[in-house]
Design a protein around this motif. Structure first.
Motif, PDB file in Angstrom:
ATOM      1  N   GLY A 137       0.817  -1.208   0.000  1.00  0.00           N
ATOM      2  CA  GLY A 137       0.000   0.000   0.000  1.00  0.00           C
ATOM      3  C   GLY A 137       0.854   1.263   0.000  1.00  0.00           C
ATOM      4  O   GLY A 137       0.542   2.242  -0.685  1.00  0.00           O
ATOM      5  N   ILE A 163       3.961   1.596  -1.173  1.00  0.00           N
ATOM      6  CA  ILE A 163       4.587   1.792  -2.492  1.00  0.00           C
ATOM      7  C   ILE A 163       3.582   2.447  -3.432  1.00  0.00           C
ATOM      8  O   ILE A 163       3.918   3.380  -4.177  1.00  0.00           O
ATOM      9  CB  ILE A 163       5.087   0.449  -3.058  1.00  0.00           C
ATOM     10  CG1 ILE A 163       6.211  -0.115  -2.188  1.00  0.00           C
ATOM     11  CG2 ILE A 163       5.568   0.603  -4.503  1.00  0.00           C
ATOM     12  CD1 ILE A 163       6.594  -1.558  -2.515  1.00  0.00           C
ATOM     13  N   ALA A 164       2.346   1.967  -3.373  1.00  0.00           N
ATOM     14  CA  ALA A 164       1.307   2.545  -4.234  1.00  0.00           C
ATOM     15  C   ALA A 164       1.072   4.019  -3.900  1.00  0.00           C
ATOM     16  O   ALA A 164       0.971   4.868  -4.794  1.00  0.00           O
ATOM     17  CB  ALA A 164       0.012   1.745  -4.095  1.00  0.00           C
ATOM     18  N   HIS A 165       0.997   4.331  -2.613  1.00  0.00           N
ATOM     19  CA  HIS A 165       0.746   5.731  -2.228  1.00  0.00           C
ATOM     20  C   HIS A 165       1.916   6.636  -2.590  1.00  0.00           C
ATOM     21  O   HIS A 165       1.730   7.768  -3.028  1.00  0.00           O
ATOM     22  CB  HIS A 165       0.438   5.836  -0.732  1.00  0.00           C
ATOM     23  CG  HIS A 165      -1.010   5.633  -0.431  1.00  0.00           C
ATOM     24  ND1 HIS A 165      -1.937   6.616  -0.603  1.00  0.00           N
ATOM     25  CD2 HIS A 165      -1.689   4.549  -0.005  1.00  0.00           C
ATOM     26  CE1 HIS A 165      -3.142   6.152  -0.284  1.00  0.00           C
ATOM     27  NE2 HIS A 165      -3.013   4.892   0.086  1.00  0.00           N
ATOM     28  N   SER A 172       4.091   6.166  -4.944  1.00  0.00           N
ATOM     29  CA  SER A 172       4.075   6.305  -6.397  1.00  0.00           C
ATOM     30  C   SER A 172       3.011   7.313  -6.822  1.00  0.00           C
ATOM     31  O   SER A 172       3.243   8.165  -7.685  1.00  0.00           O
ATOM     32  CB  SER A 172       3.811   4.938  -7.044  1.00  0.00           C
ATOM     33  OG  SER A 172       3.727   5.063  -8.443  1.00  0.00           O
TER      34      SER A 172
END
Lengths: 287, 287, 287, 287
Positions: free
Chosen positions: B231, B233-235, B237
């Motif tokens: 989560g 890494i997604a945020h 990014s």
């Protein structure tokens, strides 16, 4: 104490030396320094290796005071307060704040590197400062690069904190020729149409003065981070005593834009999974 | 490969061994593992030293999925996004988020330690689980301590994510007796007046299941942090590509409560400074 | 500037206030401070809210100089140098070093908290300082607790850096009664058999003096971390310019103690995996 | 759930949505995922937004296993162990390790960015892959740039871990044309004299495969950091239980090269300080 750097040890250092009974800081006995050396002079001594003169201490004090407003309008302060609201620890908060200094804020090193590089090329150029500045500004525009350290969301033409720092450095004879060149570049830049109001900002001026004091670009960023520490300690302390236990973004500040109506079973089958994910389900293996 | 731990080297490790040409992970050749070992099994192998069984992998997958919502309502996500808005770097963002796990959020270790400690004392007590639980709850209340891992701002009696995790662990026969004791303590606690609705929350249940899988309290926190990484890494990014360049707290969210009308010259004289701060001014010294 | 804390904003702060054109630090205009306020006074002002007196500045300078030897014999320095050998960045190095301050080193807060707590109980006790100290030392021994801030691997009876700091605080009339109590506790402790040589160390003495200056335990740790920054900037700069590109532990310092002769295929079958890990292999699914 | 991104909120996110009673991960109900979704699939889903196919999960498992040897020969592991030897905390250790990933080690993003950029220019070039590769290698040499992801201190021509990962990606049809171009570049490079033995290393191959899976350069570095977490948790746990309380560099590994024979009083006078540092001494001011 004799140098033993020749031993080929894995680590070597010129900064301090520790013997079982004595600590030497850049060659001086630590016990002599405690109670005599002001912290600003200690900063200069440790990083640069020699004791500063009175003007150098006064200018370094000015640099260290230029961004004392390391307040809630800086990403590092807010990152630190969020972090310690979850993990209440001064060390953790200060680390989170250090991490929040970089390309987009407060890192003076890009500007310092730019100034040092331009000045070196200027010295080899044989041009006058104004000629060199005009050529350099033209070259930067052609290549799509910008001059670091310029611009402020509020201040036009002059950033008063930058001006105060500049006046101090000039008064104390710590204003380097490289900084004159930086101002010439700024000046040439503001003669471009639409750029008249662009000021040298506080970070740009800190970078120029740090170059004048002889700090490397990386050391300059270190000093800039150091200058934020008092404000950060105050903010972390405020959060630890009067803040909120687990800060989260207030719900009305968040707009979720997540796909709706997705069907997990259907999409997982479409992705190629027959009945199980392998290790993920496998009641058959169990029997 | 022979153990060489007897050499008295400064570092020793049982985890992996590196030779110039081979890497052994807990004794297995890394080349055998690549392309065969699922990451969840690798997590178990590296931390615990042995390969997991299929039920252990399924339960660990469940633990690793329990807090996938590491979203904007968690301090670590927000700290990371503020940090990278200033210093755009994936490594920096992940570090800032790791730091934001601690006493007030997500650290399963307090609960794990509590469960392990209670279970150890229970085993020595000769009491039934219910008797022990009632005594323990009474003792905690007298001493002003709380049971960790209980309570949720929204969920009453049952936290559905905790319930899903529990059902999985029971189904896979990875539900330890120590977790039964934790539930007995919770049950005894909810018989107190006004406590009927308090649920075991997701972090509490993760802690119980991590104890069942044999992770130490500190290792459990490590697994909990690991579970937040996708989560995050997604945020990060999302912030790096679509976020704001230098996030600051919007001005209307800040209430400044700074003393007004202070006079610097006056207060500095009152603090005992005659005309200068010493090194701070001193034109006299210069002349 | 008017206080607007009543608005119920999400954030509030008493430290600094930022308006579009002015920055106020604890109520003072930042432009007045630049070039006039020494950094040590700025540290005091930001954290404590008021300007320090000359003796307070001198004592705080002493505290800030007490651990200038933040050298290669401190975990934080080494952690920072390893980190930047991989990720060359001043901000990263300083963050790694901040993180390495805690329970086992340099965090003055445990000692400060101990001193504040003892002094508060002493004031309520009606005992003399010596009586209280003897009772407290006896109580700590019975309960298996230790007095924080004592002991040094080299110095016996007196740590000269601690002694220099103490002398400064006494000379400047910044030596608090709570520090007398801490010394009484130390004195009582050293009358125990085998403890005659135990000194108050530099961190213990910093904690006592920081209590005298009115810093909270957490703020004291912040000041202690701040005092290490100059040495850290110097060490990180040294690593970035003259260090090694990717530091690893020299092979002869590592003793691997990894199990040998493990058979991956066999152990994976024994762990209950028939032919594949599920998603991990699955050529059947592919066909 | 309806998108509310139009509200102009300060934060917006497409990753997860939290309502008081439900959590949606990329549109799926979290409760459906717990106990069903393997962690590797969760990593893919969260970062990329969709469920992976079985081949994608197997290849991502391979990437996540490629650097499981995150052992004592990596700067991050050592930085983490030093940090927790002082400040015993799993969160702190993991943060210190994240920070130690960057330009010099493990950051796949430089290589990913290089591959994506080359491939984009190749597609516009109209050349064959071999022609483009030869021109590009020539261009890089002229401009003094290197190809990222090449070279290993031990492995010549082939890094076996890179080879294992490549074979897996090819077998699962997840080997992108951009990776063919990267190999063509490597191949052209190794035809240069003296470069015959240079292998694509594990980080280079991870970067190529991460491009094939569709991760952005920054996301790829996030996945690479994630892949080190199990080893780091194991190492930090080992340090917390069996390590040393305050690690310092063993004295015989340090060579001090500090100036000797410096006289503090003399040098301070030479630096321009008459009798005091200002606030630093000043008994005169006191009277």
């Amino acid at each position: 104490m004799k140098s033993d750097v020749s031993r080929g040890a894995y680590w070597s250092s010129r900064i301090s030396a520790v013997t079982p009974e004595k600590v030497f800081i850049r060659g001086y006995d630590l016990e002599d320094l405690i109670g005599d050396l002001p912290f600003t002079a200690a900063i200069y001594l440790l990083i640069k290796g020699d004791l500063p003169s009175p003007p150098e201490v006064r200018v370094l004090d000015g640099v260290l005071s230029a961004v004392l407003d390391y307040g809630l309008e800086k990403p590092g302060t807010v990152a630190a307060r969020f972090a310690v609201s979850a993990n209440p620890s001064m060390a953790v908060g200060l680390a989170a704040a250090c991490l929040s200094v970089g390309r987009h804020t407060l890192a003076t090193e890009d500007t310092s590197r730019f100034i040092v590089d331009c000045y070196s090329r200027f010295q080899e150029s044989g041009s006058t400062m104004e000629e060199f500045a005009d050529q350099e500004v033209a070259r930067l525009r052609t290549s799509g690069h910008r001059i670091p350290g310029l611009g402020h969301p509020v201040f036009k033409r002059v950033d008063p904190r930058a001006a105060a720092l500049r006046a101090l450095a000039v008064r104390e004879s710590c204003w380097p020729a490289a900084a004159d060149l930086y101002e010439a570049l700024h000046s040439s830049f503001t003669r471009l149409p639409g750029k008249e109001d662009i000021a040298i900002n506080d970070v740009g001026m800190m970078a120029a003065v740090l170059v004048g004091l002889g700090f490397s670009p990386e050391e300059g960023t270190g000093v800039a981070i150091l200058s934020t520490m008092p404000g950060l300690i105050a903010h972390i302390s405020e959060e630890l005593t009067g803040g909120r236990p687990i800060r989260v973004v207030p719900r009305d500040e968040v707009a979720y834009d997540v796909q709706s109506g997705r069907d997990y079973r259907r999409d997982r089958a479409r992705a190629g999974w027959t009945d199980d994910w392998g290790a993920g389900a496998a009641p058959a293996e169990q029997s």
